[in-house]
Design an enzyme around this catalytic site. Structure first.
Site, mmCIF file in Angstrom:
data_model
loop_
_atom_site.group_PDB
_atom_site.id
_atom_site.type_symbol
_atom_site.label_atom_id
_atom_site.label_comp_id
_atom_site.label_asym_id
_atom_site.label_seq_id
_atom_site.Cartn_x
_atom_site.Cartn_y
_atom_site.Cartn_z
ATOM 1 N N ASP A 59 -22.928 -45.516 -1.150
ATOM 2 C CA ASP A 59 -22.501 -45.225 -2.518
ATOM 3 C C ASP A 59 -22.638 -43.736 -2.817
ATOM 4 O O ASP A 59 -21.748 -43.116 -3.422
ATOM 5 C CB ASP A 59 -23.339 -46.048 -3.494
ATOM 6 C CG ASP A 59 -23.052 -45.711 -4.945
ATOM 7 O OD1 ASP A 59 -21.958 -46.064 -5.429
ATOM 8 O OD2 ASP A 59 -23.907 -45.085 -5.594
ATOM 9 N N GLU A 115 -19.273 -50.118 0.966
ATOM 10 C CA GLU A 115 -20.209 -49.005 0.806
ATOM 11 C C GLU A 115 -21.255 -49.011 1.917
ATOM 12 O O GLU A 115 -21.639 -47.937 2.416
ATOM 13 C CB GLU A 115 -20.883 -49.086 -0.561
ATOM 14 C CG GLU A 115 -19.958 -48.747 -1.714
ATOM 15 C CD GLU A 115 -20.636 -48.817 -3.065
ATOM 16 O OE1 GLU A 115 -20.189 -48.106 -3.981
ATOM 17 O OE2 GLU A 115 -21.611 -49.593 -3.208
#
Length: 243
Positions: A58, A130
């Site tokens: 992320d 992610e």
């Protein structure tokens, strides 16, 4: 006492198709971690999950997208940059990328999560993507991770439907009108159709000038759509900001 070997699930074979679609290879141990959802880990004696890699990915994703937008769009304001970044790193956008790659077939899910369609849930797909970005960063470094983001996530910036759906256009219009002193923002609503199937037409006016209109089954959605329709015309009247 159970051995560590008995607590671990057998490693999945390396998914060559996934590597081909990603455009990069990930080592078996890192890949296994990236694809392990917490539901699977719980059912197999508490295996490590992909949550730490997701956290890492992320951060990498956010930096790469921010750097790209800052470099490619020198005339965009901070607010415009933030809105575009939010659109492409949203759960919905990342899930869309994950489906294109085919990530869902490789995610390791618990039996219950698998039965409930977890392999196609936006949240699980986005989180796994992610985690894969984080895995590439761990295995190959920042250049390879950035290349992965550019290859698969950045093309979303060229998809007007996604950008439109992910943006709060009413806020965009209101901020622009306030910043440039354009006058009152109003949405004129007209109802039509039967009670069981109503339609509402919203017309956006700023400072008494009409910029766009849209029809929807709800007043709020009609206003949002009118703002989206009217924004290009309104934006064209704004002075260009530089620097």
């Amino acid at each position: 006492m159970a051995s560590s070997q008995s607590r671990r699930a057998p490693a999945s074979p390396e998914p060559a198709e996934l590597f081909e679609r990603l455009g990069v290879h990930i080592t078996p141990g890192t890949l296994e971690r990236a694809l392990t959802h917490r539901s699977y880990a719980y059912e197999h004696g508490g295996l490590p999950t992909n949550e730490r890699l997701e956290f890492l990915g992320d951060s990498v994703l956010g930096f790469v997208v921010t750097d790209h937008l800052f470099s490619v769009h020198p005339d965009l304001s901070e607010g415009d940059l933030a809105r575009r970044r939010a659109a492409v790193v949203s759960t919905r956008a990342l899930a869309k990328v994950a489906r294109r790659i085919g990530v869902g077939r490789f995610v390791r899910l618990g039996a219950g999560e698998a039965r409930s369609g977890g392999a196609d849930k936006d949240s699980i797909l986005a989180d796994t993507l992610e985690a894969l970005i984080g895995a590439v960063y761990r295995d190959h470094g920042s250049v390879a991770a950035a290349a992965l983001v550019h290859r698969h996530v950045m093309p979303l910036l060229d998809e007007p439907d996604l950008m439109r759906e992910s943006t709060d256009w009413k806020t965009v219009v209101a901020e622009a009108a306030s910043r440039h002193g354009l006058g009152e923002v109003r949405y004129v609503i007209e109802g039509r159709g039967p009670a069981h199937d109503p339609r509402f037409q919203a017309t956006l006016t700023v400072g008494g000038r009409t910029y766009g209109s849209a029809v929807s089954s709800s007043k709020k959605q009609a206003e949002r759509d009118a703002a989206a329709e009217g924004w290009p015309a309104l934006e064209a009247t704004l002075p260009v900001r530089r620097g």
